[in-house]
Structures are given as C-alpha cells and as structure tokens.
Design a protein around this motif. Sequence first.
Motif, short mmCIF file in Angstrom:
data_model
loop_
_atom_site.label_atom_id
_atom_site.label_comp_id
_atom_site.label_asym_id
_atom_site.label_seq_id
_atom_site.Cartn_x
_atom_site.Cartn_y
_atom_site.Cartn_z
N UNK A 130 0.79 -1.10 -0.08
CA UNK A 130 0.02 0.13 0.09
C UNK A 130 1.05 1.37 0.06
N UNK A 131 1.87 1.14 0.82
CA UNK A 131 2.98 2.42 0.78
C UNK A 131 3.60 2.63 -0.45
N UNK A 132 3.99 1.59 -1.27
CA UNK A 132 4.86 1.70 -2.25
C UNK A 132 3.91 2.39 -3.61
N UNK A 133 2.93 1.72 -3.64
CA UNK A 133 1.79 1.98 -4.54
C UNK A 133 1.33 3.41 -4.38
N UNK A 134 0.90 3.58 -3.02
CA UNK A 134 0.29 5.08 -2.96
C UNK A 134 1.33 6.18 -3.07
N UNK A 135 2.70 5.81 -2.85
CA UNK A 135 3.61 6.96 -2.88
C UNK A 135 4.32 7.00 -4.19
N UNK A 186 12.19 -0.27 9.04
CA UNK A 186 13.50 -0.33 8.46
C UNK A 186 13.32 -1.02 6.63
N UNK A 187 12.07 -1.86 6.94
CA UNK A 187 11.91 -2.56 5.41
C UNK A 187 11.05 -1.41 4.50
N UNK A 188 10.34 -0.51 5.22
CA UNK A 188 9.49 0.32 4.41
C UNK A 188 10.81 1.56 3.88
N UNK A 189 11.30 2.00 4.90
CA UNK A 189 12.46 3.01 4.34
C UNK A 189 13.25 2.57 3.61
N UNK A 190 13.75 1.25 3.19
CA UNK A 190 14.79 0.68 2.49
C UNK A 190 13.82 0.76 1.21
N UNK A 191 12.69 0.27 1.16
CA UNK A 191 11.62 0.32 -0.14
C UNK A 191 11.58 1.60 -0.60
N UNK A 192 11.57 2.59 0.06
CA UNK A 192 11.16 3.83 -0.45
C UNK A 192 12.61 4.31 -1.10
N UNK A 193 13.81 4.06 -0.37
CA UNK A 193 15.06 4.49 -0.89
C UNK A 193 15.51 4.03 -2.17
N UNK A 232 13.32 3.43 -4.25
CA UNK A 232 12.33 4.02 -5.72
C UNK A 232 12.73 5.61 -5.63
N UNK A 233 13.66 6.13 -4.84
CA UNK A 233 14.12 7.45 -4.94
C UNK A 233 13.46 8.35 -4.03
N UNK A 234 12.74 7.88 -3.25
CA UNK A 234 11.81 8.64 -2.28
C UNK A 234 12.58 9.28 -1.27
N UNK A 235 12.50 10.71 -0.98
CA UNK A 235 13.22 11.26 0.06
C UNK A 235 12.31 11.30 1.29
N UNK A 236 12.74 11.02 2.29
CA UNK A 236 11.83 10.65 3.60
C UNK A 236 12.33 11.68 4.46
N UNK A 237 11.34 12.39 5.19
CA UNK A 237 11.27 13.52 6.10
C UNK A 237 10.60 12.86 7.48
N UNK A 238 11.42 12.37 8.60
CA UNK A 238 10.95 11.69 9.54
C UNK A 238 10.99 12.50 11.06
N UNK A 239 10.11 12.00 12.04
CA UNK A 239 10.47 12.21 13.30
C UNK A 239 11.62 11.59 13.75
N UNK A 256 18.05 0.50 8.39
CA UNK A 256 17.68 0.26 6.97
C UNK A 256 19.20 0.76 6.26
N UNK A 257 19.94 1.49 6.90
CA UNK A 257 20.90 2.21 6.34
C UNK A 257 20.27 3.34 5.29
N UNK A 258 19.62 4.01 5.55
CA UNK A 258 18.97 5.01 5.08
C UNK A 258 18.95 6.46 5.70
N UNK A 259 19.30 7.66 4.80
CA UNK A 259 19.36 8.68 5.46
C UNK A 259 17.89 9.52 5.47
#
Length: 425
Positions: A244-249, A274-281, A283-290, A300-303
């Motif tokens: 749902x996350x990958x499709x929606x974003x 961790x899995x979600x952040x890796x999947x987003x990374x 696909x080139x998604x920039x994440x801004x998180x709390x 996830x080794x994700x910035x």
Amino acid sequence: MSGYVRHLAERAREAAVQIALLDGTARARLIERMADALLQRQFEVLAANEQDMERGRADGLGGAVLDRLRLDESRVAAMASALKEVAAQPDALGQVTRREVRPNGVVIERQRIPLGLIAMIYEARPNVTADAAALCLKAGNVVLLRGGSEARASNAAIAACLHQALREEGLPEAAVSLVSDPAREHVLELLQLSDLIDLAIPRGGESLIRFVAEHARVPVIKHYKGVCHLYVDAAADIDRALALLVDGKTSRPGVCNALETLLVHRDIAPSFLPRALAALAQRGVEVRGCERTRLLSAYAGVDVQPVEESDYAAEYLDLILAVRVVDSLDDALLHIARYGSDHTEVIATEDAAAADAFVRGTRSSAVMVNASSRFNDGGELGLGAEIGISTTRLHAYGPMGAESLTIERFVVRGEGQVRHAESRG
C-alpha cells in the motif's frame, strides 16, 4: 471587464435549453460520438500536446506538472474509454428519489434535474476537457471550460473533437465552450457571473483553489489539495502495508490521491519501518521523519531528513514523504484531523475493530481499509470519470460523477387541491 467570457456564458446558457431537452439515449449517443472523435483525431491531439510539452519544458515546468500535462496514445485511449463508460451509465435525470402521497391526495416527488451551466477552471490537465464535458452533458448540463495556459493547444484540440460530435448531432457547439484566451482577467470575469453560472469547480494547485474561492460570486465546490495519509496499525500485515505504501507514494506521485504522510504505530515500527524506508529509498523517495523514525532508519541504512511541522501539511506531488511514529490509533486520528485536507485516508490493519474506529474517526471524502489511496478516483470507483474530488461538504463529497452534477427538486402532482385560509402556513 472585457465581456468576452460573458458572451461565451450567454451562448452556453442558450444551448442549455436544447441539452436539457435531450433524452438519455440522445445524450449517451452524443458522448459516444465524442469518444469516437477523440480516437479518430488522436494524432491532432498528440501533435498539439507536444507543442504544450515543448513550451512547458522551455518554461521550466516541474516534473509533476509535465506528467499531468503529457498525453500519449494510451492516455488518449483512456480518455475515450472514460467517455464511453460515462455514456453507458444509467441516466440520473428525471430519476425520482422519493415519492409519497399526502393525506389530501397530493403526490410529492423528489426528482433529479440538471444544475445548469457549470464552469470548470483547471490547470495542466488536458483530460479534464473531455471528462468535464462528458459528465456535464450526461447530467443534462452545459459547461464553460477554462484550462490552464500551459495546456492551451491540447485543450483546443480536444475541444475541436467534442465540437465535431455536437455538430454531427445537430447541437450547438456552445454547449461545450472553451475560454481560449489564457488571460487571468477572464477568470475574474467568469467568477462574477452569478446571473449565468450555476456552479464553479476549480481543479488544480492550492493557489488556484484559494484564488477561485476568494474571488467567486458564484457557488464553488473545491477540489482542494490531497494531503493523504497511510496509517500502519499495530495489527497490520507488514507485506500488505508495504504494498500500500509503495503503490500510494510511487506509482504516480504527482496526483492528488498519492500518499504524502506515513503514520506508523510504535509497536510495529521496529519491524515495519526499516523495510519501508529501504523500499522507499530504492525508488528514490526522500523521507522526512520524526526522531523515532530517524533512529530506526539506521537499521535500513537510509538517510532520513528531520521533519518540520510544515511537512505534515504539505502536498508534495513529488517523491517526498513525511513519516511519524505514533503511540496509538487515536494519535493517528488526531494527527490527521490537524494536518489533513479531507481527501483520502488509508489504514493497514488486520483488526476489524481498529478499521471500524478509523473509518468512524476520519471525516475525509474517502477512507480506504487495506486498499491503496490511489483508488480515490472516479474511474476506479465506478463513475467512469470524475469532474473533480470534492473536499467541500455540500451536495457532493468525494469523486464527482454525473449524478453529482444534478440536484433534486420537488414535483407536486395534484387534482385541483388547494390550501384553505385556515390551513397552516
């Protein structure tokens, strides 16, 4: 004011009489002809669209705008298919939604009738030209179209196809009137025509919606920004929530039903994020998180960039996502109530009670339980096409199809009954 738009509106108003008198079969046939004309003349439409794309690239339009502007053979085919779906839908006009016989023998009915003249004000969405025309005509209305200057060649080419169908059916072209001059003053003129226009529907960015709402003297239904949320509940299936996350974003980030904020229950965050952040990374998604999101991002080794409060209210229309870990479903609902735009909310959960609480606790135009936010779309919801997604709680809320472009009136049938002086009122 120049009077240019008033002249178009007056001609459209005259055409409204002929359109309103058409029966359902004739209106369906007209829309079918429009779909056929789009397919027959698709190379003209695509050539005009390439002019708009070249100008847009030269003007530095962003990727999301260019994506909405771009047409190809598959998108033209989709436009034509949407029109055929609209044509095939049951006819709402004349439908009696209530009927009762009063004690005095008077028969009271509520019956669906057209709104009249609808003004569509939209930006780089050439498909709206065809969709709006078909939906308005299906509901017995006429339409005044004011598309954005970035799509002016595409809109004119599509309108030419629609006018061809009107001529072939012996109907006035003014039933689908295009404001071809892109000057901003014509929008202001249009918004003042309270004696001619029955409803204005703006569809575009936040600045356009605000401009229309602030200057209109005609009724307005707002297709406001889409700050759409996915809440991953403690009882979510992680694989399902990831899909749902990958499709929606990422499936089409530049549209209003794309996800902009991810909310994750603290109990599932260590295994899900961790899995979600890796999947987003990937696909080139920039994440801004709390802060809690940033702590988990190390696994996830994700910035992950620090989130600002303004990020939670942002409609990015891009590969950017705000993320927050929440303590409970109630906290998720409070977050949505504060930052949401009443567009689309999604919950991923295997707990039926949590799903029901989420549905009751959100007031947005569409709520999805274990389904992508991308389903908040007229075509996906069985409307064939949509004239917009209303985030204004008036007579229509959510995707607006042909039925939403009608209103109900009373029809009273009697046999000479009168009200005597001693009766009430």
